[in-house]
Design a protein around this motif. Structure first.
Motif, PDB file in Angstrom:
ATOM      1  N   LYS A 148      -0.171 -27.354  62.036  1.00 43.23           N
ATOM      2  CA  LYS A 148       1.222 -26.957  61.806  1.00 43.23           C
ATOM      3  C   LYS A 148       1.426 -26.402  60.407  1.00 43.23           C
ATOM      4  O   LYS A 148       2.285 -25.546  60.185  1.00 43.23           O
ATOM      5  CB  LYS A 148       2.157 -28.150  62.034  1.00 43.23           C
ATOM      6  CG  LYS A 148       2.521 -28.369  63.491  1.00 43.23           C
ATOM      7  CD  LYS A 148       3.599 -29.405  63.628  1.00 43.23           C
ATOM      8  CE  LYS A 148       4.082 -29.491  65.074  1.00 43.23           C
ATOM      9  NZ  LYS A 148       4.815 -28.281  65.505  1.00 43.23           N
ATOM     10  N   GLY A 149       0.624 -26.868  59.464  1.00 46.37           N
ATOM     11  CA  GLY A 149       0.716 -26.351  58.113  1.00 46.37           C
ATOM     12  C   GLY A 149       0.190 -24.933  57.972  1.00 46.37           C
ATOM     13  O   GLY A 149       0.425 -24.275  56.967  1.00 46.37           O
ATOM     14  N   GLY A 150      -0.556 -24.461  58.989  1.00 46.06           N
ATOM     15  CA  GLY A 150      -0.994 -23.075  58.969  1.00 46.06           C
ATOM     16  C   GLY A 150      -2.479 -22.876  58.924  1.00 46.06           C
ATOM     17  O   GLY A 150      -2.963 -21.767  58.704  1.00 46.06           O
ATOM     18  N   PHE A 151      -3.259 -23.918  59.185  1.00 41.25           N
ATOM     19  CA  PHE A 151      -4.714 -23.799  59.108  1.00 41.25           C
ATOM     20  C   PHE A 151      -5.308 -24.268  60.423  1.00 41.25           C
ATOM     21  O   PHE A 151      -5.175 -25.427  60.801  1.00 41.25           O
ATOM     22  CB  PHE A 151      -5.249 -24.654  57.964  1.00 41.25           C
ATOM     23  CG  PHE A 151      -6.729 -24.502  57.729  1.00 41.25           C
ATOM     24  CD1 PHE A 151      -7.241 -23.336  57.193  1.00 41.25           C
ATOM     25  CD2 PHE A 151      -7.604 -25.535  58.020  1.00 41.25           C
ATOM     26  CE1 PHE A 151      -8.605 -23.197  56.959  1.00 41.25           C
ATOM     27  CE2 PHE A 151      -8.970 -25.397  57.783  1.00 41.25           C
ATOM     28  CZ  PHE A 151      -9.461 -24.226  57.260  1.00 41.25           C
ATOM     29  N   GLY A 152      -5.954 -23.339  61.150  1.00 39.91           N
ATOM     30  CA  GLY A 152      -6.594 -23.739  62.396  1.00 39.91           C
ATOM     31  C   GLY A 152      -5.862 -23.323  63.652  1.00 39.91           C
ATOM     32  O   GLY A 152      -6.198 -23.778  64.737  1.00 39.91           O
ATOM     33  N   GLY A 153      -4.854 -22.450  63.512  1.00 43.92           N
ATOM     34  CA  GLY A 153      -4.187 -21.933  64.699  1.00 43.92           C
ATOM     35  C   GLY A 153      -3.470 -23.009  65.486  1.00 43.92           C
ATOM     36  O   GLY A 153      -2.865 -23.911  64.920  1.00 43.92           O
ATOM     37  N   GLY A 154      -3.537 -22.937  66.804  1.00 50.33           N
ATOM     38  CA  GLY A 154      -2.810 -23.870  67.666  1.00 50.33           C
ATOM     39  C   GLY A 154      -3.604 -25.085  68.058  1.00 50.33           C
ATOM     40  O   GLY A 154      -3.447 -25.605  69.164  1.00 50.33           O
ATOM     41  N   LEU A 155      -4.452 -25.587  67.163  1.00 48.22           N
ATOM     42  CA  LEU A 155      -5.314 -26.700  67.541  1.00 48.22           C
ATOM     43  C   LEU A 155      -4.612 -28.048  67.526  1.00 48.22           C
ATOM     44  O   LEU A 155      -5.239 -29.074  67.741  1.00 48.22           O
ATOM     45  CB  LEU A 155      -6.559 -26.719  66.640  1.00 48.22           C
ATOM     46  CG  LEU A 155      -7.528 -25.588  66.968  1.00 48.22           C
ATOM     47  CD1 LEU A 155      -8.669 -25.552  65.971  1.00 48.22           C
ATOM     48  CD2 LEU A 155      -8.077 -25.728  68.365  1.00 48.22           C
ATOM     49  N   GLY A 156      -3.297 -28.051  67.299  1.00 49.21           N
ATOM     50  CA  GLY A 156      -2.539 -29.273  67.528  1.00 49.21           C
ATOM     51  C   GLY A 156      -2.613 -29.686  68.993  1.00 49.21           C
ATOM     52  O   GLY A 156      -2.324 -30.842  69.344  1.00 49.21           O
ATOM     53  N   THR A 157      -3.011 -28.747  69.861  1.00 52.63           N
ATOM     54  CA  THR A 157      -3.254 -29.039  71.272  1.00 52.63           C
ATOM     55  C   THR A 157      -4.228 -30.207  71.439  1.00 52.63           C
ATOM     56  O   THR A 157      -4.203 -30.910  72.437  1.00 52.63           O
ATOM     57  CB  THR A 157      -3.825 -27.787  71.958  1.00 52.63           C
ATOM     58  OG1 THR A 157      -2.868 -26.731  71.852  1.00 52.63           O
ATOM     59  CG2 THR A 157      -4.118 -28.032  73.427  1.00 52.63           C
ATOM     60  N   LEU A 158      -5.078 -30.408  70.449  1.00 52.22           N
ATOM     61  CA  LEU A 158      -6.104 -31.440  70.526  1.00 52.22           C
ATOM     62  C   LEU A 158      -5.542 -32.849  70.407  1.00 52.22           C
ATOM     63  O   LEU A 158      -6.183 -33.816  70.824  1.00 52.22           O
ATOM     64  CB  LEU A 158      -7.118 -31.198  69.399  1.00 52.22           C
ATOM     65  CG  LEU A 158      -8.349 -32.091  69.299  1.00 52.22           C
ATOM     66  CD1 LEU A 158      -9.152 -32.044  70.581  1.00 52.22           C
ATOM     67  CD2 LEU A 158      -9.202 -31.663  68.121  1.00 52.22           C
ATOM     68  N   ALA A 159      -4.330 -33.014  69.877  1.00 52.25           N
ATOM     69  CA  ALA A 159      -3.814 -34.350  69.557  1.00 52.25           C
ATOM     70  C   ALA A 159      -3.707 -35.247  70.782  1.00 52.25           C
ATOM     71  O   ALA A 159      -4.234 -36.366  70.802  1.00 52.25           O
ATOM     72  CB  ALA A 159      -2.460 -34.229  68.854  1.00 52.25           C
TER      73      ALA A 159
END
Length: 256
Positions: A22-33
């Motif tokens: 969300k801070g802008g590093f790694g694209g949409g990988l919050g999907t991993l949570a």
């Protein structure tokens, strides 16, 4: 509260990755949570625990990217996303834990496959796509649905936005505003469905102090560091986690 130590190991990692993303590093990988946490608890509970944390992260992200977002795409995406959230709320009670594991696992593996295809198979020289109401509305509706059940709106959003090849900061700001709106909208049906229980909120509160550190790390990394290595590590973890969830979900459905 959850008292399984393995859950907290995975949950801390999940919150860190979501915050950095969300801070802008790694694209949409919050999907991993949610897939990470769903290795130990039911995906529905994992989604409920993550939602208040994501809402706090969204406040920080909106402040950081408040001046940089694409208004045309936002007008295209929001109606579909709200329809998807409504569909998720209406069907949530009919999805058991194994069905959700299969769905989230499929999204995780599908996102991995899409990114591999986008980076190494698709023609990198073709012109950028333009915002399109039909395509954007469809993928945003899918994003609203998958975001509601598992905070996994990243894959369909990326399928729509990434071919436009926006500047990195414009892309990040657009997704930040989009998720800020839909995450706060999701609080209403989550509360009506009883997902924001005292136990889930208490677990969220325990994990919440990690969120600001993760967000600030993502903002700092967005400005200063190439995210290539982060992508490699997280995509590998996303693939392994998605395959494990698919295995567990299919096994559970077959046993039932």
């Amino acid at each position: 509260m959850i008292d399984n130590p393995l859950f907290y190991v995975l949950a801390v990692l999940a919150v860190m990755i979501a915050g950095i993303s969300k801070g802008g590093f790694g694209g949409g990988l919050g999907t991993l949570a949610v897939p990470l946490m769903a290795l130990v608890i039911a995906p529905q509970q994992a989604a409920a625990i993550m939602l208040p944390i994501l809402c706090v992260m969204d406040l920080m992200a909106v402040w950081a990217y408040r001046r940089t977002w694409d208004r045309r795409n936002m007008w295209i995406m929001l109606p579909g996303a709200l329809a998807g959230i409504a569909a998720g709320g209406l069907t949530f009670a009919y999805l058991d834990a194994d069905m959700v594991r299969v769905l989230v696992g499929t999204l995780a593996v599908g996102f991995f496959a899409f990114e591999v295809a986008r980076r190494w198979i698709f023609d990198p020289d073709r012109p950028p796509a333009r915002p399109a109401a039909l395509r954007g509305g469809f993928w945003s509706a899918v994003a609203g649905f998958t975001s509601f059940i598992a905070h996994a709106g990243g894959p369909p959003v990326n399928i729509y936005l990434l071919p436009q090849r926006m500047p990195k900061t414009l892309y990040q700001g657009t997704t930040v505003i989009f998720y800020f709106i839909i995450n706060y909208v999701k609080l209403i049906p989550y509360a009506l469905l009883g997902q924001l229980s005292f136990g889930n909120l208490t677990t969220s509160a325990v994990l919440l102090p990690i969120a600001p550190l993760a967000m600030l790390s993502g903002i700092w990394l967005h400005k200063r560091v190439s995210d290539r290595m982060f992508y490699v590590i997280c995509y590998g973890l996303l693939l392994v986690t998605g395959l494990k969830l698919l295995y567990d979900g299919i096994a559970g459905l077959a046993a039932g």
